[in-house]
Motif scaffolding. Structure first.
Motif, PDB file in Angstrom:
ATOM      1  N   MET B   1       5.933  19.743   3.005  1.00 34.55           N
ATOM      2  CA  MET B   1       6.493  20.901   2.302  1.00 34.55           C
ATOM      3  C   MET B   1       5.690  22.158   2.654  1.00 34.55           C
ATOM      4  N   ARG B   2       6.387  23.131   3.217  1.00 30.04           N
ATOM      5  CA  ARG B   2       5.706  24.364   3.579  1.00 30.04           C
ATOM      6  C   ARG B   2       5.721  25.335   2.397  1.00 30.04           C
ATOM      7  N   ILE B   3       5.034  26.437   2.543  1.00 32.20           N
ATOM      8  CA  ILE B   3       4.921  27.365   1.429  1.00 32.20           C
ATOM      9  C   ILE B   3       6.296  27.919   1.036  1.00 32.20           C
ATOM     10  N   SER B   4       7.156  28.062   2.030  1.00 28.91           N
ATOM     11  CA  SER B   4       8.476  28.610   1.699  1.00 28.91           C
ATOM     12  C   SER B   4       9.305  27.590   0.917  1.00 28.91           C
ATOM     13  N   ASP B   5       9.101  26.299   1.228  1.00 30.59           N
ATOM     14  CA  ASP B   5       9.803  25.262   0.470  1.00 30.59           C
ATOM     15  C   ASP B   5       9.294  25.229  -0.968  1.00 30.59           C
ATOM     16  N   LEU B   6       7.992  25.333  -1.084  1.00 30.00           N
ATOM     17  CA  LEU B   6       7.375  25.353  -2.411  1.00 30.00           C
ATOM     18  C   LEU B   6       7.934  26.515  -3.222  1.00 30.00           C
ATOM     19  N   THR B  16       3.788  35.615  -4.294  1.00 26.09           N
ATOM     20  CA  THR B  16       3.143  35.251  -5.558  1.00 26.09           C
ATOM     21  C   THR B  16       2.406  33.922  -5.433  1.00 26.09           C
ATOM     22  N   VAL B  17       3.004  32.992  -4.684  1.00 27.03           N
ATOM     23  CA  VAL B  17       2.323  31.716  -4.453  1.00 27.03           C
ATOM     24  C   VAL B  17       0.998  31.971  -3.743  1.00 27.03           C
ATOM     25  N   LYS B  18       1.033  32.829  -2.731  1.00 25.03           N
ATOM     26  CA  LYS B  18      -0.201  33.173  -2.021  1.00 25.03           C
ATOM     27  C   LYS B  18      -1.224  33.772  -2.976  1.00 25.03           C
ATOM     28  N   TYR B  19      -0.723  34.629  -3.846  1.00 22.68           N
ATOM     29  CA  TYR B  19      -1.603  35.268  -4.828  1.00 22.68           C
ATOM     30  C   TYR B  19      -2.245  34.222  -5.730  1.00 22.68           C
ATOM     31  N   TYR B  20      -1.445  33.262  -6.208  1.00 20.49           N
ATOM     32  CA  TYR B  20      -1.972  32.209  -7.070  1.00 20.49           C
ATOM     33  C   TYR B  20      -3.006  31.361  -6.335  1.00 20.49           C
ATOM     34  N   LEU B  21      -2.759  31.129  -5.044  1.00 18.24           N
ATOM     35  CA  LEU B  21      -3.726  30.373  -4.251  1.00 18.24           C
ATOM     36  C   LEU B  21      -5.051  31.134  -4.182  1.00 18.24           C
ATOM     37  N   GLU B  23      -6.127  33.261  -6.280  1.00 17.47           N
ATOM     38  CA  GLU B  23      -6.728  33.334  -7.615  1.00 17.47           C
ATOM     39  C   GLU B  23      -7.094  31.958  -8.163  1.00 17.47           C
ATOM     40  N   ARG B  24      -6.944  30.943  -7.346  1.00 12.89           N
ATOM     41  CA  ARG B  24      -7.308  29.576  -7.734  1.00 12.89           C
ATOM     42  C   ARG B  24      -6.526  29.077  -8.944  1.00 12.89           C
ATOM     43  N   LEU B  25      -5.289  29.501  -9.054  1.00 14.55           N
ATOM     44  CA  LEU B  25      -4.428  28.929 -10.084  1.00 14.55           C
ATOM     45  C   LEU B  25      -3.682  27.740  -9.503  1.00 14.55           C
ATOM     46  N   LEU B  26      -3.696  27.661  -8.191  1.00 13.84           N
ATOM     47  CA  LEU B  26      -3.005  26.593  -7.479  1.00 13.84           C
ATOM     48  C   LEU B  26      -4.005  26.059  -6.460  1.00 13.84           C
ATOM     49  N   HIS B  27      -4.133  24.737  -6.408  1.00 14.08           N
ATOM     50  CA  HIS B  27      -5.079  24.160  -5.458  1.00 14.08           C
ATOM     51  C   HIS B  27      -4.514  24.288  -4.045  1.00 14.08           C
ATOM     52  N   PRO B  28      -5.400  24.469  -3.056  1.00  8.91           N
ATOM     53  CA  PRO B  28      -4.915  24.689  -1.695  1.00  8.91           C
ATOM     54  C   PRO B  28      -4.182  23.464  -1.168  1.00  8.91           C
ATOM     55  N   GLY B  29      -3.245  23.689  -0.275  1.00  8.63           N
ATOM     56  CA  GLY B  29      -2.539  22.582   0.363  1.00  8.63           C
ATOM     57  C   GLY B  29      -3.396  21.968   1.453  1.00  8.63           C
ATOM     58  N   GLU B  30      -2.924  20.858   1.942  1.00  8.82           N
ATOM     59  CA  GLU B  30      -3.653  20.178   3.006  1.00  8.82           C
ATOM     60  C   GLU B  30      -3.473  20.962   4.307  1.00  8.82           C
ATOM     61  N   THR B  35      -2.293  27.902  10.907  1.00 16.98           N
ATOM     62  CA  THR B  35      -1.197  28.654  10.279  1.00 16.98           C
ATOM     63  C   THR B  35      -0.270  27.734   9.495  1.00 16.98           C
ATOM     64  N   GLN B  36      -0.776  26.631   9.039  1.00 23.16           N
ATOM     65  CA  GLN B  36       0.107  25.731   8.306  1.00 23.16           C
ATOM     66  C   GLN B  36      -0.686  24.875   7.310  1.00 23.16           C
ATOM     67  N   ALA B  37      -0.134  24.777   6.140  1.00 22.76           N
ATOM     68  CA  ALA B  37      -0.692  23.853   5.151  1.00 22.76           C
ATOM     69  C   ALA B  37       0.469  23.127   4.508  1.00 22.76           C
ATOM     70  N   ARG B  38       0.200  21.924   4.090  1.00 28.08           N
ATOM     71  CA  ARG B  38       1.260  21.103   3.537  1.00 28.08           C
ATOM     72  C   ARG B  38       1.108  21.035   2.022  1.00 28.08           C
ATOM     73  N   TYR B  39       2.197  21.273   1.292  1.00 31.62           N
ATOM     74  CA  TYR B  39       2.184  21.207  -0.171  1.00 31.62           C
ATOM     75  C   TYR B  39       3.052  20.043  -0.624  1.00 31.62           C
ATOM     76  N   ASP B  40       2.754  19.526  -1.806  1.00 30.80           N
ATOM     77  CA  ASP B  40       3.505  18.367  -2.283  1.00 30.80           C
ATOM     78  C   ASP B  40       3.925  18.527  -3.737  1.00 30.80           C
ATOM     79  N   ALA B  41       4.322  17.414  -4.321  1.00 28.85           N
ATOM     80  CA  ALA B  41       4.841  17.437  -5.693  1.00 28.85           C
ATOM     81  C   ALA B  41       3.813  17.988  -6.679  1.00 28.85           C
TER      82      ALA B  41
END
Lengths: 221, 221
Positions: B1-6, B16-21, B23-30, B35-41
């Motif tokens: 799952m890419r950031i756009s899917d998330l 806003t997702v980037k902003y939350y990342l 601000e450490r409100l969201l843990h970083p993706g793998e 230029t790519q990180a994977r996000y999950d459920a």
DNA sequence: CAATATTGGAGAGTGATACTCTCCAATGTC
DNA sequence: GACATTGGAGAGTATCACTCTCCAATATTG
């Protein structure tokens, strides 16, 4: 009473009093000369009220202005005043951006879980009331967060709410309509924090007295 | 799952997702590449939660972060988690500037009306709990505003609060401590708006059904 | 394999809110 | 008459929660 006295009497800085005057949260004093205006008890009261609404009630200044306007409206029945107060409060906490709800097609969903729930209890409320939408949103948020807020638990909360509502309505003074409106509007805003605090304390009490803690006691304050 | 899917899955803009990342409100993706990180459920869930806490619960991002941290703390009993949650919530609604109270000398007043009231009911709560100070402040604000919030009315509210607190505590799952903590913390925050809405609706119902209106019906929505 | 799109990261910009500060000449007070 | 205070208005500040812009390094697609 000069502006500095007003400031001292309420603990609000002079600059802030001036700001409130500019923003029409406080009615102007009686102009005595070009550099002097006289303030009285009504200004002290109003200022205290503004601070109570914003600091304790958590209202924005814009909302506080609307609520105060509702209090001062002369020809308003308590029921209407309550409606105005409730509506004023809804203007600010969130601008529901119709995100994930699959049921938000028309502007006002004619039927929703909250509406069905409320109807099922025999509560007579206006079906177009925005508070119902607020309840829908809050309930859905609980679902999405995985809280098991089923109808049974809701019913228990509603029982308690009814008890609170009865107490609220019973304590409305029957002397003057003005006093009644005041009580209704301020009660709507200022009692909320009291109830929130009581709920927190009750949670603690119940948790402690039923021994729900798995290991340790409360953290030190 | 890419950031756009998330972003698409939650309705939260990519920026806003980037902003939350950040601000450490969201843990970083793998991180997969530069230029790519994977996000999950887990990211979807967390993001949903952040929005629920801020939009429905009205929390600031800073407070939401503290609350989420409390949920994720591994070794915490439900009671402690509740304490943490309650304490987190107090950080922001008002920075009590010790204005008009003549009793605020030491940092923590060892005895106050709220403390006496709570003790009189036999509620076991920690006397240093900040929620008690919150209750004092709210109660005093009601007094200053001229609401007749006497001990009897308070007792009725406390009865209702106890009922709510019992329901809260009973609905804590006894399966895993993790689940319990989650329920306690989220319940503290997300059920409040539900209760507020129910109170408003109950007020209306009671007012209408007892015929407290002096003249007109409800205003149209 | 080349054209196009997307990503992470960081910084800067935005708009709202609630003040707070600075100035000023006119006035009030001692 | 010296000094402090006032009203009024404008500008400045701080915080919050985004939102926008840029960039080169990938991914994806035709």
């Amino acid at each position: 009473m000069r502006i500095s006295d007003l400031s001292e009497a309420t603990g609000v800085p002079v600059a802030t009093v001036k700001y409130y005057l500019r923003e029409r949260l406080l009615h102007p004093g009686e102009v005595v000369s070009r550099t002097q205006a006289r303030y009285d008890a009504s200004h002290v009261e109003r200022l205290t009220l503004v601070r109570a609404l914003t600091e304790v009630g958590g209202l924005s200044l814009a909302t506080a202005r609307r609520v105060l306007a509702a209090i001062e409206e002369p020809d308003l029945s308590p029921l209407d005043a309550m409606a105005v107060a409730q509506r004023s409060l809804l203007g600010e906490p969130d601008a529901p951006p119709e995100d994930a709800g699959p049921s938000c097609d028309a502007a006002g969903p004619p039927d929703s879980r909250s509406r069905r729930f409320v109807a099922g209890r025999g509560w007579q409320v206006h079906p177009g009331d925005p508070v119902l939408d607020q309840l829908d949103a809050a309930w859905e948020a609980c679902d999405r967060a995985g809280l098991g807020l089923d109808e049974e638990r809701m019913a228990r909360y509603a029982d308690a709410a009814e008890q609170i509502g009865r107490t609220d309505v019973e304590s409305v003074p029957r002397t003057s309509p003005q006093a009644a409106v005041r009580q209704v509007v301020l009660g709507t805003v200022l009692i909320d924090p009291v109830l929130v605090a009581l709920r927190r304390l009750a949670q603690q009490h119940v948790a402690v007295s039923t021994g729900s803690s798995s290991r340790s006691g409360m953290l030190g304050p």
